[in-house]
Write an enzyme that holds these catalytic residues in place. Structure first.
Site, short mmCIF file in Angstrom:
data_model
loop_
_atom_site.label_atom_id
_atom_site.label_comp_id
_atom_site.label_asym_id
_atom_site.label_seq_id
_atom_site.Cartn_x
_atom_site.Cartn_y
_atom_site.Cartn_z
N HIS A 1 23.73 8.56 122.30
CA HIS A 1 22.65 8.78 121.33
C HIS A 1 21.88 7.48 121.12
O HIS A 1 22.45 6.39 121.15
CB HIS A 1 23.24 9.22 119.98
N GLU B 1 30.06 17.39 120.45
CA GLU B 1 29.49 16.21 119.81
C GLU B 1 30.42 15.71 118.72
O GLU B 1 30.98 16.50 117.96
CB GLU B 1 28.12 16.54 119.22
N ASP C 1 4.91 21.62 115.58
CA ASP C 1 6.25 21.16 115.95
C ASP C 1 6.54 21.45 117.42
O ASP C 1 7.13 20.61 118.12
CB ASP C 1 7.29 21.85 115.06
N ASN D 1 4.83 18.98 119.58
CA ASN D 1 5.56 17.71 119.60
C ASN D 1 6.71 17.75 120.59
O ASN D 1 6.96 16.78 121.32
CB ASN D 1 6.09 17.40 118.20
N ARG E 1 14.13 10.26 117.08
CA ARG E 1 13.52 9.28 116.17
C ARG E 1 14.53 8.81 115.13
O ARG E 1 14.59 7.64 114.80
CB ARG E 1 12.28 9.87 115.50
N ASP F 1 16.86 9.71 111.29
CA ASP F 1 16.60 9.91 109.87
C ASP F 1 16.74 8.61 109.10
O ASP F 1 17.52 7.73 109.49
CB ASP F 1 17.58 10.93 109.28
N THR G 1 27.29 10.66 117.85
CA THR G 1 26.05 10.45 117.11
C THR G 1 25.84 8.96 116.82
O THR G 1 26.78 8.17 116.82
CB THR G 1 26.02 11.24 115.80
N TYR G 2 24.59 8.64 116.53
CA TYR G 2 24.18 7.24 116.40
C TYR G 2 23.61 7.05 115.00
O TYR G 2 22.50 7.49 114.70
CB TYR G 2 23.10 6.98 117.46
#
Length: 294
Positions: A78, A18, A162, A165, A108, A110, A49-50
């Site tokens: 991502h 990554e 968690d 989820n 989701r 940050d 990463t996005y």
């Protein structure tokens, strides 16, 4: 195009890598040097990463497209729900499909600037990662991955909630998950056991950051939400003021961690590279994960 799940279904463990999007021209040069160097090791897939900001998103999308066009690597795109309307998400997903990307990591995301800050939904957006998984699956034949949290998501009330989820994300259509950073094999294995107890056997990959500097150790603490355990501190603390010795000890720590997980049957190991290739290459070589050469 091959899916990530297919790449994880072989008889032998694999590795993946990554990167994060470049901030400027110098960053882009370093990123592509690392991509080219790691390409030769034939990782099962790679991702970029996005970020939450618009410019970071644009660079992620551009870099992912370039990977498709210019390399032999299998890219996983991502995608985050933060600061995106559903219409914007549809556009990004459509662009990924148009350039040939069929593997997406749906998270989701940050809050911009403060990963632990208050999460605010876009007025026309989504709230949960499972909703993002559902949207991606509705829009095409995508292989979708999600994030898993060995210590529980910071906003979860407890580990059981968690885990539920995470199970919901699989039920929404996710095909695999990547566990966020952790320190000890047991932390990951307990997460895997919690999933198995709920009848979920989807591929779960450990995410590992090579511990080459005190900074990378601190970053692992920040991103995992867990303190350095005594077992790791005992091996690294004596070298806090000796960068060369710290790096050597850190590579030993993560190699031992990855080997233990491979012995426990993980289908692969996902490395966070920090846009560098040397440490990941060293660990991959020591684990014997390089492709067989004729």
């Amino acid at each position: 195009m091959t899916s990530v799940v297919e790449r994880l279904g072989g008889p032998d463990p694999v590795f993946s890598v990554e990167f994060f999007p470049p901030r400027d021209a110098a960053d882009e040069q370093r990123l592509w040097l690392a991509i080219r160097q790691l390409e030769g090791l034939e990782p099962a897939f790679m991702s970029v990463t996005y970020g939450a900001g618009g410019s970071s998103r644009d660079r992620t999308i551009r870099t992912t497209g370039r990977v498709v066009q210019e390399t032999s690597l299998l890219p996983m795109a991502h995608l985050t729900a933060i600061d995106h309307s559903v219409a914007e998400l549809r556009n990004v997903i459509g662009w990924y499909a148009a350039v040939g990307v069929r593997n997406i990591l749906a998270v989701r995301g940050d809050p911009p600037g403060d990963p632990n800050g208050e999460w605010t939904r876009h007025p026309q957006g989504l709230i949960y990662a499972e909703e993002l998984v559902t949207l991606v699956k509705q829009l095409g034949d995508f292989c979708v991955g999600v994030a898993a949290f060995p210590y529980g998501h910071p906003r979860s009330t407890d580990l059981d909630a968690d885990t539920e989820n995470l199970v919901r994300k699989f039920r929404a259509g996710a095909g695999f998950a990547i566990a966020q950073l952790f320190f000890e094999a047991e932390d990951f294995l307990r997460l895997r056991d919690r999933l198995a107890a709920r009848g979920c056997d989807a591929p779960l990959l450990p995410g590992i950051l090579p511990l080459t500097t005190v900074r990378t150790l601190n970053k692992t603490v920040e991103l995992s939400g867990a303190p350095v355990p005594p077992s790791v501190a005992k091996r690294l603390d004596p070298y806090a003021d000796d960068p060369k010795a710290f790096r050597a000890a850190g590579i030993d720590v993560v190699t031992d961690l990855a080997q233990r997980l491979i012995d426990e049957g993980v289908p692969g190991v996902h490395f966070y590279t920090f846009n560098r290739s040397k440490a990941t290459t060293e660990v991959v070589e020591r684990l014997g994960l390089l492709p067989a050469r004729a």
